[in-house]
Design a protein around this motif. Structure first.
Motif: not given
Length: 125
Positions: A92-100
């Motif tokens: 969970d990140v400030p803009t939604g969800r991420n992964m690298t």
């Protein structure tokens, strides 16, 4: 899996110093501006500008681009099917969800699933 938008990543010491140049280059104002960990970030045109100290930027410098996707499910499945490696996330990140992800040929890409309000603010369909 359609990619909705792709941002070239630009790493800078100071976001406020960098923004006027990118505003002038793109003819656009920043659509998103937010903090994440020890970084300040903004999107301007096709750029994601990451500002911070050398130490704060170091963990992110190896990531080549940021791709906005409708859902992280598809790039997650494709990564697993093709022998890629999930380096971080999903988070969970400030803009939604991420992964690298590091893809089999070595490209490292951040995938972001924008929250609805972020997607709207960024002008991503």
């Amino acid at each position: 899996m359609p990619t909705l938008a792709t941002y070239a990543r630009v790493y800078v010491e100071d976001l406020d110093t960098a923004l006027p140049t990118f505003v002038r280059l793109t003819g656009e104002q920043p659509k998103l501006r937010f903090t994440y960990r020890d970084l300040e970030l903004a999107t301007v045109g096709g750029y994601l500008i990451l500002g911070g100290s050398e130490a704060a930027l170091a963990p992110y410098r190896g990531t080549h681009a940021t791709a906005i996707v409708a859902s992280l499910d598809e790039p997650l499945r494709i990564t697993e099917e093709h022998g890629g490696e999930i380096l971080d996330g999903p988070n969970d990140v400030p803009t939604g969800r991420n992964m690298t992800v590091r893809h089999p040929a070595g490209a490292t890409i951040e995938y972001v699933e924008f929250a609805p309000e972020t997607r709207s603010a960024a002008g991503v369909r």
